[in-house]
Design a protein around this motif. Structure first.
Motif, PDB file in Angstrom:
ATOM      1  N   PRO A  54      23.994  39.853  59.799  1.00  0.00           N
ATOM      2  CA  PRO A  54      24.203  40.412  58.457  1.00  0.00           C
ATOM      3  C   PRO A  54      23.273  39.776  57.416  1.00  0.00           C
ATOM      4  N   ASN A  55      22.827  40.587  56.479  1.00  0.00           N
ATOM      5  CA  ASN A  55      22.044  40.101  55.332  1.00  0.00           C
ATOM      6  C   ASN A  55      22.888  40.311  54.088  1.00  0.00           C
ATOM      7  N   ILE A  56      22.827  39.347  53.206  1.00  0.00           N
ATOM      8  CA  ILE A  56      23.583  39.476  51.955  1.00  0.00           C
ATOM      9  C   ILE A  56      22.593  39.420  50.790  1.00  0.00           C
ATOM     10  N   GLY A  57      22.751  40.312  49.823  1.00  0.00           N
ATOM     11  CA  GLY A  57      21.915  40.283  48.625  1.00  0.00           C
ATOM     12  C   GLY A  57      22.796  40.384  47.393  1.00  0.00           C
ATOM     13  N   SER A  58      22.244  40.000  46.243  1.00  0.00           N
ATOM     14  CA  SER A  58      23.014  40.100  44.997  1.00  0.00           C
ATOM     15  C   SER A  58      22.510  41.270  44.175  1.00  0.00           C
ATOM     16  N   LEU A  59      23.433  42.122  43.826  1.00  0.00           N
ATOM     17  CA  LEU A  59      23.111  43.258  42.959  1.00  0.00           C
ATOM     18  C   LEU A  59      23.445  42.789  41.542  1.00  0.00           C
ATOM     19  N   ILE A  60      22.378  42.635  40.735  1.00  0.00           N
ATOM     20  CA  ILE A  60      22.573  42.001  39.428  1.00  0.00           C
ATOM     21  C   ILE A  60      22.727  43.038  38.318  1.00  0.00           C
ATOM     22  N   TYR A  61      23.804  42.931  37.573  1.00  0.00           N
ATOM     23  CA  TYR A  61      23.994  43.736  36.359  1.00  0.00           C
ATOM     24  C   TYR A  61      23.803  42.795  35.176  1.00  0.00           C
ATOM     25  N   GLU A  62      23.764  43.358  33.975  1.00  0.00           N
ATOM     26  CA  GLU A  62      23.541  42.494  32.803  1.00  0.00           C
ATOM     27  C   GLU A  62      24.618  41.434  32.681  1.00  0.00           C
ATOM     28  N   ASP A  63      25.854  41.818  32.961  1.00  0.00           N
ATOM     29  CA  ASP A  63      26.955  40.899  32.706  1.00  0.00           C
ATOM     30  C   ASP A  63      27.591  40.281  33.945  1.00  0.00           C
ATOM     31  N   VAL A  81      26.225  42.219  48.143  1.00  0.00           N
ATOM     32  CA  VAL A  81      26.140  43.383  49.028  1.00  0.00           C
ATOM     33  C   VAL A  81      25.784  42.895  50.434  1.00  0.00           C
ATOM     34  N   ALA A  82      26.527  43.378  51.448  1.00  0.00           N
ATOM     35  CA  ALA A  82      26.255  42.966  52.836  1.00  0.00           C
ATOM     36  C   ALA A  82      25.686  44.136  53.621  1.00  0.00           C
ATOM     37  N   ASP A  83      24.555  43.882  54.268  1.00  0.00           N
ATOM     38  CA  ASP A  83      23.924  44.870  55.156  1.00  0.00           C
ATOM     39  C   ASP A  83      24.185  44.362  56.575  1.00  0.00           C
ATOM     40  N   ILE A  84      24.918  45.157  57.358  1.00  0.00           N
ATOM     41  CA  ILE A  84      25.243  44.665  58.703  1.00  0.00           C
ATOM     42  C   ILE A  84      24.479  45.459  59.762  1.00  0.00           C
ATOM     43  N   PRO A  85      24.361  44.926  60.969  1.00  0.00           N
ATOM     44  CA  PRO A  85      23.643  45.669  62.015  1.00  0.00           C
ATOM     45  C   PRO A  85      24.244  47.049  62.232  1.00  0.00           C
ATOM     46  N   GLY A  86      23.405  47.975  62.644  1.00  0.00           N
ATOM     47  CA  GLY A  86      23.824  49.367  62.811  1.00  0.00           C
ATOM     48  C   GLY A  86      24.954  49.522  63.822  1.00  0.00           C
ATOM     49  N   LEU A  87      25.828  50.480  63.514  1.00  0.00           N
ATOM     50  CA  LEU A  87      26.946  50.786  64.414  1.00  0.00           C
ATOM     51  C   LEU A  87      26.603  52.046  65.189  1.00  0.00           C
ATOM     52  N   ILE A  88      27.046  52.136  66.416  1.00  0.00           N
ATOM     53  CA  ILE A  88      26.870  53.391  67.140  1.00  0.00           C
ATOM     54  C   ILE A  88      28.209  53.866  67.654  1.00  0.00           C
ATOM     55  N   LYS A  89      28.251  55.160  67.983  1.00  0.00           N
ATOM     56  CA  LYS A  89      29.476  55.733  68.522  1.00  0.00           C
ATOM     57  C   LYS A  89      29.849  54.948  69.786  1.00  0.00           C
ATOM     58  N   GLY A  90      31.095  54.575  69.880  1.00  0.00           N
ATOM     59  CA  GLY A  90      31.530  53.810  71.062  1.00  0.00           C
ATOM     60  C   GLY A  90      31.376  52.312  70.867  1.00  0.00           C
ATOM     61  N   ALA A  91      31.029  51.894  69.656  1.00  0.00           N
ATOM     62  CA  ALA A  91      30.852  50.451  69.409  1.00  0.00           C
ATOM     63  C   ALA A  91      32.131  49.688  69.740  1.00  0.00           C
ATOM     64  N   HIS A  92      33.283  50.354  69.493  1.00  0.00           N
ATOM     65  CA  HIS A  92      34.535  49.642  69.762  1.00  0.00           C
ATOM     66  C   HIS A  92      34.748  49.428  71.256  1.00  0.00           C
ATOM     67  N   GLU A  93      33.977  50.149  72.079  1.00  0.00           N
ATOM     68  CA  GLU A  93      34.048  49.913  73.528  1.00  0.00           C
ATOM     69  C   GLU A  93      32.891  49.028  73.956  1.00  0.00           C
ATOM     70  N   ASN A  94      32.390  48.265  73.010  1.00  0.00           N
ATOM     71  CA  ASN A  94      31.344  47.278  73.287  1.00  0.00           C
ATOM     72  C   ASN A  94      29.948  47.857  73.445  1.00  0.00           C
ATOM     73  N   ALA A 130      30.657  43.534  66.527  1.00  0.00           N
ATOM     74  CA  ALA A 130      30.948  42.103  66.361  1.00  0.00           C
ATOM     75  C   ALA A 130      30.760  41.678  64.911  1.00  0.00           C
ATOM     76  N   PHE A 131      30.013  42.475  64.158  1.00  0.00           N
ATOM     77  CA  PHE A 131      29.709  42.067  62.788  1.00  0.00           C
ATOM     78  C   PHE A 131      30.613  42.719  61.755  1.00  0.00           C
ATOM     79  N   LEU A 132      31.498  43.573  62.227  1.00  0.00           N
ATOM     80  CA  LEU A 132      32.370  44.243  61.261  1.00  0.00           C
ATOM     81  C   LEU A 132      33.271  43.271  60.522  1.00  0.00           C
ATOM     82  N   ARG A 133      33.503  42.118  61.118  1.00  0.00           N
ATOM     83  CA  ARG A 133      34.345  41.145  60.416  1.00  0.00           C
ATOM     84  C   ARG A 133      33.741  40.762  59.064  1.00  0.00           C
ATOM     85  N   HIS A 134      32.414  40.895  58.955  1.00  0.00           N
ATOM     86  CA  HIS A 134      31.770  40.538  57.686  1.00  0.00           C
ATOM     87  C   HIS A 134      32.095  41.534  56.576  1.00  0.00           C
TER      88      HIS A 134
END
Ligand SMILES: Nc1nc2c(ncn2[C@@H]2O[C@H](COP(=O)(O)OP(=O)(O)OP(=O)(O)O)[C@@H](O)[C@H]2O)c(=O)[nH]1
Ligand SMILES: [Mg+2]
Length: 250
Positions: A96-105, A110-123, A129-133
């Motif tokens: 996972p990559n994390i970046g800060s989205l900056i507003y004035e105040d 923001v977290a960018d996680i590795p791509g998910l594919i259909k059937g990811a829950h079946e490994n 594995a990164f959904l916990r983030h």
């Protein structure tokens, strides 16, 4: 543990004996009595022992979820100063990559996680594995690739991408897709993407959709406003649309 400075007792210390020194003063005790006293004083309750496996769950406000190659990392670099690796093949992002989205105040993580594919829950793939983030994110942004099936590409249609993502998230943790959400319709610059965007709007209603070209940062200012709106809502509308429809075809 979710707050700085938070304390948690995971193993209690033993109850110490008083030590032998304390009975030395009791001179009136017989030798046998003193030995008996010594053994009872020096062995009290032993401490507990435990083994821990600590799992880091990144705490971000916004989670970007999408199929591989949808443009999540490109979008993170358009929204923040993070510079994740970007490439034209699946599974470029491995952590996972994390970046800060900056507003004035204020700023939003923001977290960018590795791509998910259909059937990811079946490994399948590696995203699951990164959904916990994103478990603790407040808001979800589904990044869909409008161009995945255009110009001869053999990808997945955007509304089917959305359905696959919702199914995977729900398999990971029931109710995860109920949090406030929006859709980023990415790669709007590609030929034929406009028609795909119109079709997506027809098929998926009740969730805000932002057409974006992450690579040229087009549509990103509106997306920033949209994300802020979801973050700021004092009583954010829970996104029941996606979770209730996830098993059906859009
Ligand atoms: N035409 C076009 N291409 C884009 C856009 N955004 C990203 N891309 C391209 O899409 C490809 C994948 O981009 P990434 O940002 O690496 O995609 P990702 O979703 O992070 O991919 P994974 O990390 O593999 O899951 C790259 O070649 C990008 O240049 C866009 O708005 N328009
Ligand atoms: Mg990536």
């Amino acid at each position: 543990m979710t707050n700085p400075g938070q304390r948690l007792i995971i193993a209690r210390g033993g109850e110490g004996g008083l030590g032998n020194a304390c009975i030395l003063k009791e001179m009136w005790l017989s030798k046998a009595h003193r030995q008996e006293e010594m053994s009872s004083l020096s062995t009290r309750q032993p401490g507990t022992e435990t083994y821990l496996i600590l799992e880091l769950k990144s705490i971000a406000d916004v989670g970007l979820v999408g199929l591989p190659n949808a443009g999540k990392s490109t979008l993170l670099s358009a929204l923040s100063r993070a510079r994740p690796e970007i490439a034209d093949y699946a599974f470029t992002t491995l952590r996972p990559n994390i970046g800060s989205l900056i507003y004035e105040d204020y700023s939003v993580k923001v977290a960018d996680i590795p791509g998910l594919i259909k059937g990811a829950h079946e490994n399948r793939g590696l995203g699951h594995a990164f959904l916990r983030h994103i478990e603790r994110t407040k808001v979800l942004a589904y990044v869909l690739d409008l161009a995945a099936t255009l110009n001869g590409r053999k990808g997945v249609l955007p509304w089917e991408q959305l359905q696959d993502l919702v199914v995977e998230l729900e398999h990971y943790q029931e109710g995860l897709t109920k949090r406030p959400s929006l859709i980023v319709a990415n790669k709007i610059d590609e030929e034929g993407a406009d028609a795909m965007y119109e079709e997506l709007k027809n098929r998926v209603q009740g969730v805000p959709i932002f057409p974006v070209c992450a690579i040229l940062q087009e549509g990103v200012p509106d997306l920033r406003v949209g994300l802020r709106g979801l973050m700021d809502a004092s009583d954010p509308q829970v996104c029941t649309v996606l979770s209730s429809k996830y098993a059906k075809a859009y």
